[in-house]
Design a protein around this motif. Structure first.
Motif, short mmCIF file in Angstrom:
data_model
loop_
_atom_site.label_atom_id
_atom_site.label_comp_id
_atom_site.label_asym_id
_atom_site.label_seq_id
_atom_site.Cartn_x
_atom_site.Cartn_y
_atom_site.Cartn_z
N ALA A 1139 28.49 45.32 -20.10
CA ALA A 1139 28.62 45.01 -21.52
C ALA A 1139 29.65 45.92 -22.18
N ALA A 1140 29.59 47.22 -21.84
CA ALA A 1140 30.52 48.18 -22.45
C ALA A 1140 31.96 47.93 -21.99
N ILE A 1141 32.15 47.71 -20.69
CA ILE A 1141 33.51 47.50 -20.15
C ILE A 1141 34.11 46.20 -20.68
N LEU A 1142 33.28 45.14 -20.73
CA LEU A 1142 33.77 43.87 -21.27
C LEU A 1142 34.14 44.01 -22.75
N SER A 1143 33.38 44.84 -23.46
CA SER A 1143 33.70 45.08 -24.88
C SER A 1143 35.04 45.80 -25.00
N VAL A 1144 35.27 46.78 -24.12
CA VAL A 1144 36.54 47.53 -24.15
C VAL A 1144 37.71 46.59 -23.80
N MET A 1145 37.50 45.76 -22.78
CA MET A 1145 38.55 44.83 -22.38
C MET A 1145 38.87 43.80 -23.48
N GLY A 1146 37.83 43.42 -24.23
CA GLY A 1146 38.05 42.45 -25.30
C GLY A 1146 38.20 43.09 -26.66
N LYS A 1147 38.72 44.30 -26.69
CA LYS A 1147 38.83 45.06 -27.93
C LYS A 1147 39.60 44.30 -29.01
N SER A 1148 40.60 43.61 -28.61
CA SER A 1148 41.46 42.93 -29.60
C SER A 1148 40.80 41.70 -30.19
N THR A 1149 39.83 41.10 -29.51
CA THR A 1149 39.23 39.84 -29.98
C THR A 1149 37.81 40.00 -30.51
N LEU A 1150 37.08 41.04 -30.08
CA LEU A 1150 35.67 41.20 -30.48
C LEU A 1150 35.55 42.08 -31.72
N SER A 1151 34.61 41.68 -32.61
CA SER A 1151 34.37 42.50 -33.80
C SER A 1151 33.44 43.65 -33.44
N PRO A 1152 33.52 44.77 -34.15
CA PRO A 1152 32.62 45.90 -33.87
C PRO A 1152 31.14 45.52 -33.99
N GLY A 1153 30.82 44.58 -34.90
CA GLY A 1153 29.42 44.17 -35.08
C GLY A 1153 28.86 43.51 -33.82
N ILE A 1154 29.63 42.59 -33.23
CA ILE A 1154 29.19 41.91 -32.01
C ILE A 1154 29.09 42.90 -30.86
N VAL A 1155 30.08 43.82 -30.74
CA VAL A 1155 30.06 44.84 -29.68
C VAL A 1155 28.83 45.74 -29.85
N GLY A 1156 28.58 46.16 -31.10
CA GLY A 1156 27.41 47.01 -31.37
C GLY A 1156 26.12 46.31 -30.99
N LEU A 1157 26.01 45.00 -31.36
CA LEU A 1157 24.82 44.24 -31.03
C LEU A 1157 24.67 44.11 -29.51
N ALA A 1158 25.77 43.79 -28.83
CA ALA A 1158 25.74 43.58 -27.38
C ALA A 1158 25.34 44.86 -26.65
N VAL A 1159 26.02 45.97 -26.96
CA VAL A 1159 25.78 47.21 -26.22
C VAL A 1159 24.41 47.80 -26.57
N SER A 1160 24.05 47.80 -27.86
CA SER A 1160 22.75 48.39 -28.24
C SER A 1160 21.61 47.61 -27.63
N HIS A 1161 21.76 46.26 -27.56
CA HIS A 1161 20.69 45.48 -26.97
C HIS A 1161 20.72 45.52 -25.45
N SER A 1162 21.88 45.75 -24.86
CA SER A 1162 21.89 45.95 -23.40
C SER A 1162 21.15 47.24 -23.05
N LEU A 1163 21.31 48.26 -23.89
CA LEU A 1163 20.55 49.51 -23.70
C LEU A 1163 19.05 49.24 -23.85
N GLN A 1164 18.72 48.42 -24.85
CA GLN A 1164 17.31 48.14 -25.13
C GLN A 1164 16.70 47.24 -24.06
N VAL A 1165 17.47 46.22 -23.66
CA VAL A 1165 16.93 45.23 -22.74
C VAL A 1165 16.65 45.81 -21.36
N THR A 1166 17.38 46.85 -20.99
CA THR A 1166 17.16 47.49 -19.68
C THR A 1166 15.73 47.98 -19.56
#
Length: 1457
Positions: A1139-1166
């Motif tokens: 999730a984190a690497i994909l967010s970094v790779m898509g830095k130009s297209t992803l909003s910080p809100g979506i990245v925050g939601l994705a990474v924070s919930h990937s931490l939670q979902v684990t």
């Protein structure tokens, strides 16, 4: 130049100039060749002295030079060669020297480890990890330089570095393996635990467990597949040390109590000191001393786990800080890309370390919990062998079983969650501190919310603690009653009392469930408040933050870092109520255990073991069972001493005093040599006949055969299917009363003791058998003639042969002397003798008895001249021929779907459907409010503010509150479902057990049944609903299904392989628990016999073996959970990285809100998904309890207790005629018929006596009449109608009344024992007591009819118990009365009175009497003589005597003709 380089290395501006702002970062050559080289060297040099000291203190033996050790040494020598490279600058000269010296040190440490037996080095593993990590930076620099300039420029240096790096990797790789065991330490165990041979890396990742998972996945695990328990986990190792500490604690406590008592008496102590001592007494009652003892024993190992959880917390709090940096990177358009990858990798590493430390902590806790369980079980068992009679009566077998099942489980839970009690508040404080850093004073709103949640949950925890005490009290009562029901099941079936006792058990159960229901509803409020706490805190903080100032903008960094911290906060907040609840429950359990373990013990000085001229001497002895006792006169014991007296006069108490079982109030008791004891009520183990007789000793064949012959057991062994290899059921269920008593006597005779205490062993056998035993064993010419024998008896024929007779009246020795001396005194004894018998007739009967019983062997057997011949030529019998009990077997494979269906079917669709809707609503609300937050975070900022913040906050609040209500509704519904299911399953189990035929109870150990009623029902009550709650309330947000799918497919394989293993381990653990309860039950009931024979150590060893066998399946069971969790979390950590690497790779297209939601919930979902899978596994493991409870639904049953539309009249039978037509009976299929072709007609009001040798089938005839056993052939007619018997026996048994050979009373009032249905008036009850000659005794009791009988009626003598059973029969006054040796344990005078009562009160009834005292049936209309299951003679007593057959011989032996 060198100085400049060094200054540059340490410059503060260096980091910013050379490192952070460049897109291709690198460290200076100086830094790489100094700091990065020195760091691992400093680590090794600083910690080496401490590590060497540790090795010096822990010598495990010398390890021989192995391939692994040689490889390490060779590579280090090569390493040393590479280290000696001379650099061009003086500043770099230091590094190779330091590195060379460090390699030499590592070489020395490897050698020292080999010498001291260290197989896997954590210390060196960490050193090589550090060395490799520090070499990664120079490696990258070298590769980059080679790519830019080419390798040819400095090929020697490149080769040297790459070789050195390869050697470091090789050393790290070699450290991942464990060396061979030290010399002489190789233990030849059958299946040793692989953790001993595992390396450090294998231990922290639980790789050593993989082999068992694979084996369990391929084929169902069996008990022989399990590993041997590690030495440090065995009962012997744990309890031997703990017992000393506990004894010291108890001694300290007694000393303080004495000091307090003397202080109060003298009045010289300070009030403060008195208060302190009183406080100590209070702490003792609450189990404080027990907790302190356990803490001293297991505390150090537990602290290593505590250290792991502290490291886990440090990594856990570091992750949100890295997330903040990652979101800052996403917002900064100019930030170099490598930073994002660095943050993603760092987050992954921190998550992995967090997982490792967490599961090492859990592993430590479960290991400590397992050891605590072993320790507590061991202490309770040892206490049960030394507890005195007064304390024993306050604690039933059921309560003791509860202590070792429910209470030990509470302590194990406490060990796991204890750290959360103090750590959770610290975690909460740290979360709030970091939230303050992000949101400023708005964090105070979060603190206020937490403060509001805590008092509520504190109140709930306090209420739940009280409710748990109430619940445990009713559970104790239920288990105690179930234990008594199982012990007295034959009586219940005789009297058709199943329904009455069923209602009593259900009464306890309803009260227990009522307390549980209240507790579960309160727990649901607690779960809902803590699961909603993350929303409530977020709502309060974000609300206050945006309301304080319009310019306070909630961007992605603030929202999702705060949410990550709040999610961390959720863990301690959800754990804290559970931890507090578990602690409260543990305090209750510690108090209960402490109370039992500190109860009074038998005093060692009750009996002195000094060599005297007399074998036994009592001088001015006053003894009591509790407070005040009856005095005894001076008594010197001669070779054969007979003790006589009325029922309840204290005969058995006198023997107990000689054994040290009673409390010695004054005087002196001395016993010389070893003691053998035969109790009045035979205690028989669930073992073979041979094992019961030899009782742990070596079998001496010749002597063993002599004992069998002397105790008249040889004819019985011919009847038994496998002879002396036949297994006897619990409490001798499959033996007659006489057989049990003779096995008990044979056990004592075989012992070759110095003193024999025989408590009326001849009452349960026929007169001629009794005479044979007296002549061959006890009398002047018996095998015990050179020993001291103290015989309690009611048999007058034995009195003339006694050396001394003691006459007891109301606990006092009123007369003593030889038979002739007592007759010449013309006292009460002489009057009694002249009233009941003629002395001359007795003596002639004895002589005739001697003539009759010369059974082809005229040689006298003597203890001294018996040769100890060891058995070498034992006849082999088929192993299963004499097998009786059915071993509790574990099923195999996954839990069947039918079990889930059965569980949910008992609940009903009416409740399940609302739960599904509530769960869907909860997930919808979770999805909505998380997505709403991400939209809010991405909302554009206009003039420094965000628009419509009030609306956003309102929607956010509404969605969160909706989720909280749904969680509460779900948990309450699950709690109610669990209670409904538990009620039904318990009811089904209870009815299934009570409706089972007697053959079921003979072949099923009570431990198997108690296990289901205690542990399995407890699991269905609590564990299954709690697992379902965890699964449904901790589910991750539905929005995150895209990542969950990846995770799901990764986990299916892990779960499939683990559940098969863990499920089977759960079954094996449950199965191995039953023998523990059976053994505890058996030991508590036979404690006095075990003590008398001095067999405590053997029984303790057996208990240890059973507990250890149970732990062999429990240990891999909890390791399986850790193995699964570590593997799942590593897959989950991979999801975080992705999730984190994909967010970094898509830095130009992803909003910080979506990245925050994705990474924070990937931490939670684990964490959450692994928790769900574990909960799912736990639910499946605990559904095994439903499976085990349901097992008895498939066994044979009696039909319904009531018949609708029955053709039988209400008052049936009205006449009492009984007719047998070619009747045959067998105890179980495959066994020989116990009754064969009985054809018999008993007329109305006829009085029939049934006599015969012990085991001839007399009691079997009674069982046949009551249809306790179904006919193998033929029929029984009562009043001309076919007996309803086996199907609907209640119709018959309510109309007929048996009086059994074994008097069984239940704990409860005397009135309840006489009239459990409460159908008779007090006047009628008193009248029955008067007729049974018990009115005076009951009138003198303080509570009269409400006198509380202890478990099994142990606070009444055996004779008194028989009289209570007689009163019970007189009260019912049915048309058919069956007396099965009902007055065997009462004296002749009382027996004569009882017989006259029976003749007058049951004049209109049909009476069948199975008698050993032939004089009681001489006026009966007919006598039936039984022999080996046949009727050999049947006529009036006069005619039978005239025929001079078998009955005549029996009468002649008894001195009646």
């Amino acid at each position: 130049k060198e100085r400049g380089l060094f200054q540059l290395t340490l410059s503060q501006d260096w980091a910013q100039t050379y490192f952070l702002l460049t897109s291709n970062p690198d460290l200076t050559q100086c830094f790489q060749n100094t700091v990065l080289v020195w760091v691992p060297c400093i680590y090794l040099w600083l910690l080496a002295p401490f590590y060497c000291l540790h090795l010096y203190c822990h010598d495990r033996g010398r390890i021989q030079m192995s391939c692994l050790c040689t490889a390490k040494m060779v590579r280090l020598h090569t390493d040393f060669g590479q280290c000696s490279e001379i650099q061009q600058h003086m500043v770099f000269l230091l590094s190779p020297i330091i590195r060379s010296m460090t390699v030499i040190l590592a070489l020395c440490i490897i050698q020292l480890e080999r010498i001291r037996g260290c197989r896997s080095s954590v210390f060196l593993f960490l050193f090589w990890i550090l060395a490799v990590v520090c070499s990664l930076v120079p490696l990258r620099a070298k590769i980059q330089l080679a790519m830019d300039e080419g390798i040819a420029s400095d090929i020697v240096r490149y080769l040297a570095f790459f070789s050195y790096f390869t050697i470091q990797l090789a050393q790290l790789f070699l450290c991942c393996f464990a060396d061979q065991p030290p010399v002489g330490k190789t233990v030849l165990e059958k299946n040793p635990c692989p953790v001993k041979d595992a390396s450090f890396l294998s231990k922290i990742l639980f790789w050593w467990f993989t082999g068992l998972v694979v084996k369990g996945y391929r084929t169902p695990l069996a008990a022989e597949d399990l590993w041997t328990l590690r030495e440090e986990d065995t009962s012997h190792k744990i309890i031997s040390e703990l017992e000393q500490n506990w004894t010291a604690e108890c001694a300290k406590l007694q000393k303080q109590e004495k000091a307090l008592a003397s202080g109060v008496a003298l009045g010289s102590r300070l009030p403060d000191q008195a208060q302190l001592l009183r406080k100590l007494q209070k702490e003792q009652s609450s189990g404080f001393f027990l907790l302190r003892t356990l803490a001293r024993k297991f505390g150090p190992y537990f602290l290593t786990g505590t250290l792991c959880i502290i490291f886990h917390d440090a990594f856990m709090f570091a992750i949100p800080q890295v997330l903040s940096l990652l979101l800052g990177f996403m917002r900064d358009e100019d930030a170099p890309l490598w930073k994002g990858y660095f943050y993603a990798t760092l987050m992954f590493l921190l998550s992995c370390l967090q997982s490792l430390f967490n599961h090492q902590y859990m592993y430590t806790c479960f290991t400590v919990g397992m050891r605590v369980k072993t320790a507590v079980m061991g202490l309770v068992y040892r206490k049960s062998l030394v507890i005195n009679s007064a304390a024993r009566r306050t604690c039933t077998v059921g309560e003791i079983v509860n202590l070792v099942s429910a209470d030990t489980q509470k302590l194990m839970d406490f060990v796991v969650y204890f750290n959360a009690v103090w750590l959770a508040p610290i975690e909460i404080a740290l979360c709030l501190f970091f939230l303050w850093q992000h949101l400023g004073p708005s964090a105070l709103a979060g603190i206020a919310t937490v403060i509001l949640i805590f008092p509520l949950n504190g109140f709930i925890a306090k209420k739940r603690s009280k409710l748990q005490e109430i619940q445990m009290k009713f559970m104790d009562g239920r288990i105690r009653l179930m234990n008594e029901i199982l012990n007295g099941i034959k009586i219940l079936k005789f009297y058709a009392w199943e329904k009455a006792f069923l209602e009593q058990v259900l009464g306890y159960r309803e009260k227990e469930l009522k307390a549980l229901k209240k507790s579960q509803i309160l727990y649901s409020i607690s779960i809902a408040s803590f699961n909603s706490s993350s929303f409530l805190i977020a709502f309060a903080m974000f609300g206050v933050y945006v309301m304080l100032d319009d310019r306070n903008v909630l961007d992605a960094q603030k929202v999702f870092v705060s949410m990550a911290l709040i999610n961390i906060l959720k863990t301690p907040l959800s754990q804290l109520p559970f931890a507090i609840s578990t602690t409260m429950q543990a305090v209750v359990s510690l108090r209960r255990l402490g109370k039992y373990l500190c109860s009074e013990e038998l005093k060692v000085d009750n009996v002195s073991k000094a060599p005297l001229s007399s074998d036994v001497m009592i001088e001015n002895g006053t003894f009591s069972w509790s407070a005040e006792g009856p005095p005894s006169s001076v008594c010197h014991v001669v070779p054969l001493l007979l003790v006589v007296g009325h029922v309840g006069s204290g005969k058995s108490s006198l023997l107990s005093a000689m054994l040290g079982e009673t409390e010695k109030r004054s005087g002196q008791v001395t016993v010389k040599g070893s003691v053998a004891y035969v109790p009045q009520q035979a205690w028989i183990q669930n073992a073979t006949v041979q094992d019961n007789i030899i009782f742990g000793r070596e079998k001496l064949k010749t002597w063993y055969h002599r004992v069998l012959e002397a105790c008249a057991l040889l004819p019985d062994l011919d009847i038994l299917p496998a002879g002396d290899a036949t297994e006897i059921g619990e409490k001798g269920l499959n033996l007659s009363g006489g057989q049990k008593q003779r096995v008990s006597l044979a056990r004592a005779v075989y012992r070759k003791a110095d003193v024999y205490l025989l408590d009326d062993p001849l009452s349960a056998v026929d007169a001629h058998v009794g005479q044979h035993i007296f002549d061959k064993v006890i009398g002047p010419k018996g095998v015990l003639r050179d020993k001291t024998r103290i015989l309690v008896t009611h048999g007058m024929s034995f009195l003339p042969q006694a050396d001394l007779i003691l006459v007891l009246v109301d606990g006092e020795i009123t007369e003593s002397g030889s038979y002739q001396e007592l007759l010449s005194r013309h006292g009460a004894f002489a009057d009694f003798i002249h009233t009941f018998a003629s002395t001359e007739r007795k003596e002639s009967a004895i002589q005739r008895g001697e003539e009759t019983f010369q059974l082809g062997d005229t040689t006298n057997t003597n203890l001294q001249n018996m040769e100890p011949v060891s058995e070498t030529d034992q006849e082999q019998v088929p192993e299963d021929l004499g097998k009786l009990t059915v071993v509790d077997k574990a099923r195999t494979g996954r839990v069947r779907l039918e079990m889930y269906k059965k569980y949910f079917k008992t609940i009903g669709l009416a409740i399940i459907i609302p739960i599904v809707f509530l769960y869907a609503f909860q997930q919808g609300a979770s999805l909505a409010y998380n997505y709403w937050l991400s939209m809010w975070a991405d909302d554009p900022v206009v003039n420094g503010t965000q628009i419509d913040t009030d609306l956003k906050l309102t929607v956010f609040g509404a969605l969160g509150f909706a989720q909280g209500i749904a969680i509460f509704g779900t948990t309450v519904a699950i709690s109610i479902c669990g209670i409904i299911a538990s009620r039904h399953l318990h009811m089904d189990l209870l009815i299934n057990v009570l409706r089972s035929p007697m053959s079921f109870f003979e072949s099923t150990p009570s431990g198997n049944l108690l296990n289901r009623f205690a542990k399995e029902i407890d699991a269905i009550d609590c564990m299954v609903p709690d697992g379902l709650k965890m699964m449904l309330t901790l589910s991750a947000p539905a929005w995150f299904h895209s990542l969950k799918l990846v995770f799901y497919f990764s986990t299916v394989g892990y779960r499939a392989s683990t559940v098969a293993t863990s499920c089977q381990l759960r079954r094996l653990e449950a199965v191995s628990r039953s023998p523990i309860y059976t053994h505890f039950n058996e030991t508590v009931q036979g404690a006095s016999v075990i003590r008398a024979f001095g067999e405590q150590s053997r029984f303790i060893l057996q208990a240890n073996e059973r507990v250890d066998f149970n732990q062999t399946s429990y240990f891999p069971r909890f390791v399986a959970t850790r193995w699964l969790a570590v593997n799942l979390e590593f897959v989950g950590n991979g999801v975080v990285l992705a999730a984190a690497i994909l967010s970094v790779m898509g830095k130009s297209t992803l909003s910080p809100g979506i990245v925050g939601l994705a990474v924070s919930h990937s931490l939670q979902v684990t964490g959450i998904l692994s928790w769900i899978v574990r909960s799912w596994t736990d639910v499946e493991n605990n559904i095994v309890s439903v499976e085990r409870v349901n097992e008895y639904a498939e066994t044979a049953k009696e039909a319904s207790w009531t018949i609708e539309g029955s053709s039988l009249p209400t008052a049936w039978p009205q006449k009492g005629t009984i007719e047998f037509q070619d009747y045959g009976l067998q105890y179980r299929k495959g066994l020989e018929l116990a009754l064969k072709g009985i054809t018999l007609h008993i007329r109305e009001r006829e009085k029939v006596g049934i006599v015969g040798r012990t085991g001839a089938g007399k009691s079997s005839l009674a069982l046949g009449i009551f249809r306790i056993l179904e006919a193998a052939k033929g029929k029984i007619f009562i009043d001309g109608k076919l007996s309803p018997g086996f199907h609907h026996i209640n119709l018959l048994n309510n109309s007929c009344c048996p009086l059994s050979q074994d008097p069984v009373l239940f704990s409860g009032s005397l009135r309840m024992n006489l009239d459990p249905f409460d159908t008779y008036t007090d006047e009628e009850v008193w009248s029955s007591l008067e007729l049974a000659h018990l009115k005076n005794f009951v009138s003198n009791l303080p509570d009269k009819l409400n006198h509380e009988c202890s478990e099994g009626g142990e606070n009444l003598s055996l004779g008194q118990r028989q009289l209570v059973c007689l009163a019970r029969a007189l009260l019912r006054k049915t048309k058919i009365l069956v007396l099965d040796e009902a007055t065997a344990a009462v004296d002749l005078e009382t027996d004569t009175l009882i017989q006259s009562t029976i003749r007058t009160q049951f004049e209109d009834c049909t009476v069948l009497t199975i008698a050993h005292r032939l004089n009681t049936i001489m006026d009966y209309t007919r006598v039936i003589v039984m022999d080996r299951g046949h009727i050999s003679e049947m006529d009036s007593p006069t005619n039978l005597i005239a025929q001079r057959g078998q009955f005549y011989r029996m009468c002649r032996e008894a001195g009646l003709v």
